[in-house]
Motif scaffolding. Structure first.
Motif, PDB file in Angstrom:
ATOM      1  N   ILE A  79       6.656 -24.970  37.362  1.00 40.68           N
ATOM      2  CA  ILE A  79       6.400 -24.285  38.424  1.00 40.68           C
ATOM      3  C   ILE A  79       6.853 -23.102  38.592  1.00 40.68           C
ATOM      4  N   ARG A  80       8.021 -22.642  37.942  1.00 37.16           N
ATOM      5  CA  ARG A  80       8.499 -21.428  37.834  1.00 37.16           C
ATOM      6  C   ARG A  80       7.657 -20.501  36.752  1.00 37.16           C
ATOM      7  N   GLU A  81       7.634 -21.310  35.662  1.00 35.81           N
ATOM      8  CA  GLU A  81       6.691 -20.641  34.661  1.00 35.81           C
ATOM      9  C   GLU A  81       5.268 -20.092  34.977  1.00 35.81           C
ATOM     10  N   ILE A  82       4.573 -21.142  35.655  1.00 34.57           N
ATOM     11  CA  ILE A  82       3.241 -21.040  36.233  1.00 34.57           C
ATOM     12  C   ILE A  82       3.154 -20.046  37.285  1.00 34.57           C
ATOM     13  N   LEU A  83       3.977 -20.075  38.350  1.00 33.90           N
ATOM     14  CA  LEU A  83       3.911 -18.879  39.218  1.00 33.90           C
ATOM     15  C   LEU A  83       3.962 -17.460  38.707  1.00 33.90           C
ATOM     16  N   GLY A  84       4.817 -17.468  37.565  1.00 37.00           N
ATOM     17  CA  GLY A  84       4.767 -16.127  36.973  1.00 37.00           C
ATOM     18  C   GLY A  84       4.164 -15.973  35.844  1.00 37.00           C
ATOM     19  N   VAL A  85       3.243 -16.678  35.271  1.00 30.19           N
ATOM     20  CA  VAL A  85       2.843 -16.656  34.086  1.00 30.19           C
ATOM     21  C   VAL A  85       1.912 -15.536  33.786  1.00 30.19           C
ATOM     22  N   THR A 123      -1.730 -25.931  39.854  1.00 31.12           N
ATOM     23  CA  THR A 123      -0.240 -25.228  40.615  1.00 31.12           C
ATOM     24  C   THR A 123      -0.283 -26.260  41.456  1.00 31.12           C
ATOM     25  N   ILE A 124      -1.039 -26.461  42.540  1.00 35.55           N
ATOM     26  CA  ILE A 124      -0.670 -27.100  43.739  1.00 35.55           C
ATOM     27  C   ILE A 124      -0.347 -28.639  43.205  1.00 35.55           C
ATOM     28  N   ALA A 125      -1.207 -29.419  42.317  1.00 31.67           N
ATOM     29  CA  ALA A 125      -0.818 -30.663  41.810  1.00 31.67           C
ATOM     30  C   ALA A 125       0.639 -30.686  41.293  1.00 31.67           C
ATOM     31  N   LEU A 126       1.058 -29.366  40.756  1.00 27.04           N
ATOM     32  CA  LEU A 126       2.404 -29.475  40.139  1.00 27.04           C
ATOM     33  C   LEU A 126       3.370 -29.293  41.117  1.00 27.04           C
ATOM     34  N   ILE A 127       3.076 -28.434  42.305  1.00 30.27           N
ATOM     35  CA  ILE A 127       4.189 -28.548  43.373  1.00 30.27           C
ATOM     36  C   ILE A 127       4.415 -29.757  44.094  1.00 30.27           C
ATOM     37  N   GLU A 128       2.979 -30.437  44.434  1.00 31.45           N
ATOM     38  CA  GLU A 128       2.953 -31.853  44.691  1.00 31.45           C
ATOM     39  C   GLU A 128       3.825 -32.637  44.132  1.00 31.45           C
ATOM     40  N   GLN A 129       3.871 -32.592  42.822  1.00 29.88           N
ATOM     41  CA  GLN A 129       4.648 -33.645  41.893  1.00 29.88           C
ATOM     42  C   GLN A 129       5.998 -33.210  42.067  1.00 29.88           C
ATOM     43  N   GLY A 130       6.361 -31.975  42.214  1.00 32.58           N
ATOM     44  CA  GLY A 130       7.842 -31.607  42.268  1.00 32.58           C
ATOM     45  C   GLY A 130       8.287 -32.125  43.777  1.00 32.58           C
ATOM     46  N   ILE A 131       7.594 -32.112  44.744  1.00 30.59           N
ATOM     47  CA  ILE A 131       8.038 -32.701  45.927  1.00 30.59           C
ATOM     48  C   ILE A 131       8.118 -34.046  45.868  1.00 30.59           C
ATOM     49  N   SER A 132       7.394 -34.967  45.396  1.00 29.51           N
ATOM     50  CA  SER A 132       7.471 -36.116  45.279  1.00 29.51           C
ATOM     51  C   SER A 132       8.560 -36.647  44.525  1.00 29.51           C
TER      52      SER A 132
END
Length: 190
Positions: A79-85, A123-132
């Motif tokens: 998530i960190r990498e993708i947000l700042g890629v 990105t949204i799917a990855l954030i949702e994965q992080g939340i879960s």
């Protein structure tokens, strides 16, 4: 490298040197080709710039895909990498100059806005994965998305980075750091 891609890469280099004041002559000189060759691919500077915007965002999406596929990274790291890629070749591009687009090239600016606002599915799917997984606290994803978009759009609308001697890379890293870690100092962090 095909001619179109070569011209787009050359345009990025010239843009980095001269900002929006680059000319087709500058690109032709850098690439050691004629302006006529450039005009055989692009009708004018605006169409070249529009293609460059799409080329840059497409390259960002390719870099995002590499992050997603990197099995060495945790979900939070991805998530960190993708947000700042930023693709490796764009690390030195002076995106701070893009704030001039809004007034001089409104169609190009609208294309930048469109590209910023779309393509968030991974990105949204990855954030949702992080939340879960519990590595990201539950957040309203539309708010997070809007915060990042608004920050980037402000970089492209104003000269705040230039006035404060902040590179685009530094600004993007700071935004991601604030989004991921907040601004509160954690006990024991000092």
């Amino acid at each position: 490298m095909e001619l179109r891609e070569s011209i787009l890469e050359g345009t990025l280099q010239v843009f980095n040197q001269k900002g929006l004041k680059f000319t087709m002559d500058d690109i032709a000189a850098l690439l050691k080709i004629s302006k006529k060759t450039i005009y055989s691919v692009f009708d004018d500077k605006e169409s070249l710039f529009l293609a460059m915007v799409d080329y840059m965002f497409d390259s960002i999406k390719k870099s995002e895909q590499r992050v997603l596929e990197d099995e060495r990274l945790s979900t939070a790291e991805k998530i960190r990498e993708i947000l700042g890629v930023l693709p490796e070749g764009y690390r030195d591009v002076d995106f701070r100059q893009l704030y001039l687009l809004k007034d001089k090239y409104p169609n190009i600016y609208k294309q930048v806005e469109r590209r910023l606002e779309t393509g968030w599915e991974n990105t949204i799917a990855l954030i949702e994965q992080g939340i879960s997984e519990g590595c990201v606290r539950p957040v309203r994803i539309p708010i997070l998305k809007m915060m990042l978009e608004a920050s980037l759009e402000q970089f492209f609308q104003r000269d705040i980075l230039i006035r404060n001697h902040i590179t685009y890379r530094e600004a993007l890293d700071e935004v991601v750091h604030i989004l991921m870690d907040g601004i509160a100092v954690r006990k024991g962090a000092l």
